[in-house]
Write an enzyme that holds these catalytic residues in place. Structure first.
Site, PDB file in Angstrom:
ATOM      1  N   ASP A 158      -6.969  -0.219   4.025  1.00  7.86           N
ATOM      2  CA  ASP A 158      -7.377  -1.615   4.013  1.00  7.86           C
ATOM      3  C   ASP A 158      -8.063  -2.014   5.320  1.00  7.86           C
ATOM      4  O   ASP A 158      -9.064  -2.726   5.313  1.00  7.86           O
ATOM      5  CB  ASP A 158      -6.174  -2.518   3.719  1.00  7.86           C
ATOM      6  CG  ASP A 158      -4.943  -2.111   4.508  1.00  7.86           C
ATOM      7  OD1 ASP A 158      -5.055  -1.214   5.367  1.00  7.86           O
ATOM      8  OD2 ASP A 158      -3.862  -2.676   4.277  1.00  7.86           O
ATOM      9  N   ASP A 183      -2.041   5.781 -11.519  1.00 12.74           N
ATOM     10  CA  ASP A 183      -2.307   7.078 -10.904  1.00 12.74           C
ATOM     11  C   ASP A 183      -1.213   8.095 -11.215  1.00 12.74           C
ATOM     12  O   ASP A 183      -1.350   9.260 -10.842  1.00 12.74           O
ATOM     13  CB  ASP A 183      -2.452   6.925  -9.386  1.00 12.74           C
ATOM     14  CG  ASP A 183      -3.772   6.267  -9.016  1.00 12.74           C
ATOM     15  OD1 ASP A 183      -4.748   6.491  -9.729  1.00 12.74           O
ATOM     16  OD2 ASP A 183      -3.810   5.505  -8.037  1.00 12.74           O
TER      17      ASP A 183
END
Length: 1082
Positions: free
Chosen positions: A783, A406
């Site tokens: 998550d 990224d």
């Protein structure tokens, strides 16, 4: 896809496509060049006419459509171009339809009138069209009318088709089912064929469902005799295995060599099993929990009924804090009511899916490694993670490693290039000598006897050579890191002179580079290597970019790991497949979570970095309910679950409301209710008994298009899919394949175009990515949200703890970094608590179990505990300074209740440590850091979360390094100042001052004041002991004098100083004696 080893950079929005590192200069072409020969309706190749030009259906906009789709649109559709809406004109070679004008420019009488159009159709195309509509794609393939577009007369609605070769019980007596004989010239067919083949000589025959199949030639006596003979043969083989398997020699003759024989014993056994905690451990544990609940009730009854009138504020504050502690304890305790452990059987997995002499049937796995900044995440650590993945014990053609960068860093790209070259030597070395772990940095750093169990005489020589190769590899990586410290003013440049596309980190195209796998690169022994692909998603100003975004995968399973978490157990993927590929229970498992284990932590684990209590106690408890929560790394996902599909549901037998009552119990229901249930059952049977992972989502799509006209209903499923997955038809088609892969007929050019498309910056806009599909956005701890959404869809997860840890990583071991890590986790929980996905009010009426909801509630509300915890840790100092206390004079009954509460708390902890296998040191460190993190990180996370969500203000806490050394665990003693240190330091100081003042006051007031002082002192010392690791970290490393000696020296010096003031022998106890002056002043 075949990229010929070149870096692919492109932008779907800007219509750019660049090939870099080619032999010639990088060429910029149009993305449309890659897809100009692909039909935009069915995806087939567009034919070339006799003139050598591609077929063009529309002369106005040249929208790419193949001839079969063009003819179908003219014959059955609205006869217009899908893009510009211009009416199609007749093209030479196509039949005339109503409304066509007379053409004088060409003579085409032989094709102008089509009398045998249906006979020209390829039956294979008809089958594909029928299959596509069963998957609800809702499009026409190769000009064939799909069943969703056929009228009742075309299919023959009066004669329902058999589904999956079985009778439909809902067919009435006056109805008939149609038997379609198999195609004789085109091999076996899996899916039912609603059309006949011209090559068939046997016509379809109607069949009465109530008659015996033998009447029609099916199920005859000969067939029954063959079945009985086959069963007898299988039973004989099983007896051979049971009674003659241990006699030695081949008594069974050729039967023992039967390849199907392993499935008769080991191969048919479950691939894993549950290991419940023994009753001698779990039953006393549950009894103590219930007893503790009773004692808590008695405790609060006494506390509320006996207020402290002279310290009412302190008493009320303590009562509120204690009630909150009790509630949070309940949310934490009851999800541990059904703890279990699991055991896997890797040998059975091999027997079932890896037969000798045949290709492996293990499912493919895509592994995603995410990285952002190579200066904060060292490239050498990322390289070790990638090397451990490439050397995993799994079929090489089933593994693909994707490194998602990224940061678009040139350093990461060059480091991966070096890693791919070193992997050609490292991977065969690992597999030849079966070494563990397969990350070279940690393998060569082991302080163990590396010759144990090694019998190859060449091992020592090759190990030394490999170590030298790795040291040279490290030097090259370090050289890249040193060179990257100073970026040139004009930016980085590639080998062919092309500027590096990621020079502008916030504005660059998407990039793809295949290092290993599809470009013919093998290891030094000539064996294939797993795929290694570098991916950097497009970034443009004005587009929101999520660091862990949509995972585009074609494999049925995928594993995500952080760049600093390497595979420590080469059989980790096989461990996960024992659950995922289990034919009985595997279909309902959304992910397999492995515990996190860490390297480089000091022996005492001062700040509870290992988090053993959570991973070995809490997660085992959740595994017995609906499965553990997702912790962000070391997790193998089922792709269908990650893409937002519902879990498969068990269907009850028809005609019964339950599995236990007889059929006549349904007679009490009304006829109307029976009618509704029959229609529902009919829908379910007609929609298919395909793979269950996608059935429910597709049913939802079909239900959403009822009531609209047929023309729109054909397009609605595709619109729904594009809303969910984005506007990539190739990717949408791949999501319908449970076993993964790419749609048949997709070319490398189309795949390359779609790959650039799906990594574009705007692909996720106006889709369900981040909302219902993939990782769920809206929190820095995505998550927890991702796992929560899967459990709400009815899936369950599994917790796998192999004997050898599957993954290992690095953890921040100094105090400030550890507090910032906990701050980030707590901030994510606060964001979830303040969002619509909060488990307190979200997801009712779905597949989430109550105790599983308790665990999710506890995972998002725990930062709120920081406020009562800070208040409760302040009370001892206030009590010592004011001489008041939160409890009145204790009676005998109160003493028994208090002692019972303390004993039950201790007993619960001891029994948890017993069945969880946790040591008392780990448990105590966890208790200490719960207080340290609660009064610092959790409190600041609560403030930051409220400011961010309610006021839109983002706050950051800076970390400033103050010193350290170069010894072992030097980072542990590195002091970094941060504002997170202020609350615990303040609590520690005021409690120490309170102890000093309280003791001095007791010395001054005499013997009677020592009795009430003991309760206050115990309260204050409880706080000081829990904050002791913080004090040790705050003071840093002491070369000569331990911290504990300094603390006790200050404390005792203060007490003895006050005591000396009290008993100073140079002053009279009665004060100064005054005598009368003898002088007469008058």
């Amino acid at each position: 896809m075949d990229t010929k080893g070149r870096l692919i950079a492109g932008s779907h929005n800007r219509n750019e496509f660049v090939l870099i590192n080619a032999d010639e200069i990088g060429r910029v072409t149009s993305v449309k060049e890659l897809s100009g020969q692909i039909c935009q309706i069915c995806g087939d190749e567009i034919e070339i006419t006799v003139d050598g030009e591609p077929f063009v259906a529309c002369n106005e906009c040249a929208f790419p459509v193949c001839r079969p789709c063009y003819e179908y649109e003219r014959r059955e559709g609205n006869q217009a171009c899908p893009q510009c809406k211009t009416r199609y004109k007749r093209i030479k070679g196509s039949p005339r339809v109503d409304g066509d004008e007379d053409e004088d420019e060409f003579d085409d009488l032989e094709n102008e009138f089509d009398y045998n159009g249906n006979e020209r159709r390829d039956p294979h195309q008809i089958a594909e069209a029928a299959f596509s509509t069963r998957l609800n794609i809702g499009r026409s393939v190769s000009g064939i009318t799909t069943p969703s577009e056929l009228d009742a007369a075309a299919i023959g609605s009066e004669i329902p088709l058999l589904t999956y070769g079985q009778e439909d019980d809902t067919i009435s007596a006056d109805k008939h089912a149609l038997i379609i004989p198999p195609f004789m010239s085109r091999g076996k067919r899996i899916h039912p064929m609603p059309f006949s083949d011209s090559s068939m000589t046997v016509p379809p025959r109607p069949m009465d469902p109530k008659k015996d199949l033998a009447v029609y030639g099916y199920g005859t006596v000969a067939w029954k005799e063959r079945m009985e003979e086959w069963k007898k043969k299988q039973n004989d083989k099983l007896q051979v295995v049971k009674h003659q398997g241990d006699k030695g020699g081949n008594n069974g003759g050729d039967e023992m060599d039967d390849p199907d024989l392993p499935k008769m014993d080991e191969g048919r056994q479950p691939l894993s099993r549950k290991l419940p905690i023994s009753s001698s451990k779990i039953n006393p544990y549950r009894m103590i929990i219930l007893l503790r609940m009773v004692i808590l009730g008695l405790f609060f009854h006494y506390r509320i009924r006996h207020p402290v009138n002279d310290a009412y504020g302190l008493w009320l504050t303590s009562i509120i804090c204690e009630i909150w502690f009790a509630v949070s304890w309940i949310f934490d305790q009851f999800p541990k009511w059904f703890p279990i452990e699991r055991e896997t059987y890797l040998d059975r997995l091999s027997l079932r899916y890896e037969k000798e002499g045949k290709p492996s049937e293990l499912a493919p796995v895509d592994i995603f490694v995410s990285t952002v900044d190579p200066l904060k995440e060292p490239p050498l650590i990322t390289a070790n993670t990638v090397l451990s993945i490439l050397a995993v014990d799994y079929p090489v053609d089933k593994v693909a490693c994707y490194v998602s960068d990224d940061g678009a860093a040139m350093l990461t790209f060059e480091a991966l290039s070096e890693t791919s070259e070193f992997a050609r030597k490292w991977v065969p070395f690992c597999k030849k000598f079966n070494i563990e772990p397969r990350a070279p940095e940690w393998y060569f750093a082991q302080k163990v006897d590396y010759l144990r169990d090694k019998v190859e005489p060449t091992f020592v020589r090759e190990r030394r050579a490999m170590k030298r190769e790795y040291e040279e590899f490290k030097v090259r990586i370090n050289g890249l890191v040193a060179m990257a410290q100073k970026v040139p003013e004009e930016g980085w440049t590639m080998q062919d002179g092309t500027p590096w596309p990621g020079n502008n980190v916030r504005d660059h195209p998407g990039m793809i580079q295949v290092f290993l796998g599809h470009n013919g690169v093998h290891d030094i022994e000539g064996n294939e290597l797993p795929s290694l692909i570098y991916v950097s998603r497009e970034k443009r100003p004005g587009f929101e970019h999520h660091k862990k975004a949509a995972v585009i995968s074609n494999a049925p399973f995928l594993l995500n790991v952080d760049c600093d978490h390497y595979i420590n157990n080469s059989k980790a993927l096989r461990e996960a497949m024992c659950f995922m590929m289990d034919p009985q229970a595997g279909k309902k498992i959304c992910y397999v979570q492995f515990p996190q284990r860490f390297d480089g932590i000091d022996r005492h684990d001062r700040y509870s970095n290992r988090n053993v209590v959570f991973f070995d106690i809490n997660m085992k408890g959740l595994d017995g309910i609906q499965g553990p929560i997702y912790v962000g790394t070391g997790c193998v996902f089922r792709r269908q679950a990650l893409y937002g599909y519902d879990a498969p549901k068990k269907t009850k037998p028809p005609g019964k409301t339950c599995n236990c009552l007889p059929k006549w119990c349904c007679c009490f229901r009304s006829r109307k209710k029976n009618k509704k249930s029959k229609t529902k059952d009919k829908k379910k049977t007609t929609k298919g008994r395909e793979t269950s992972t996608q059935i429910h989502a597709l049913e939802n799509i079909e239900e959403g298009i009822e009531g609209i006209d047929s023309e729109k209903s054909a397009l609605m499923p595709q619109i729904k899919f594009e809303k969910k997955f984005g506007q990539s038809p190739v990717f949408i088609a791949s999501t319908l394949l449970e076993e993964g892969g790419v749609p048949p007929g997709a070319t490398s050019a189309s795949l390359l175009k779609e790959a650039i498309h799906v990594i574009s910056c705007g692909y996720e806009d106006k889709t369900d990515w981040g909302k219902e599909v993939g990782w769920i956005y809206g929190s820095v701890t995505e998550d927890i949200l991702t796992g929560f959404k899967m459990h709400c869809h009815g899936w369950r997860s599994v917790y796998c703890i192999p004997k050898r840890p599957a993954f290992k990583g690095s953890a921040p071991i100094n105090l400030s970094d550890r507090l910032h890590q906990v701050l980030r986790w707590a901030l994510g929980s606060v964001e979830i608590f303040l969002s619509r996905h909060c488990p307190i009010w979200y997801g009712y009426g779905c597949g989430l179990k109550p105790l599983e909801r308790f665990s999710y509630i506890n995972s998002v509300v725990y930062p709120l505990t920081s406020i009562p915890l800070i208040a409760y840790c302040t009370l001892p100092a206030v009590c010592l300074l004011t001489g008041k206390f939160i409890v009145p004079e204790i009676s005998n009954y109160a003493s028994i209740v208090f002692m019972g509460l303390f004993i039950s708390i201790a007993a619960t902890s001891i029994l948890e440590m017993q069945w969880g296998g946790v040591g008392i040191d780990d448990w105590w460190r966890n208790e200490q850091f719960w207080v340290i993190g609660g009064v610092s990180s959790h409190f600041f996370a609560l403030l930051q979360g409220l400011l961010k969500v309610l006021a839109g203000v983002n706050t950051n806490f800076t970390v400033t390094s103050k010193g350290g050394d170069d010894g072992e665990y030097s980072e542990l003693y590195l002091f970094k100042w941060t504002s997170l240190l202020i609350p615990p330091l303040t609590l520690l100081i005021i409690n120490i001052i309170g102890v000093i003042v309280g003791v001095s006051d007791a010395i001054s007031n005499g013997y009677e004041s020592w009795g009430p002082l003991f309760g206050r002192l115990f309260f204050a010392l409880w706080v000081i002991v829990h904050l002791y690791p913080f004090l040790k970290g705050f003071m840093g490393k002491q070369d000569r004098v331990p911290t504990i000696i300094i603390v006790w020296s200050i404390l005792l010096a203060s007490i003895f100083s006050l005591l000396w003031v009290r008993i100073n022998p140079f002053l009279s106890r009665d004060g100064i004696v005054l005598e009368v002056c003898g002088l007469d002043c008058d």
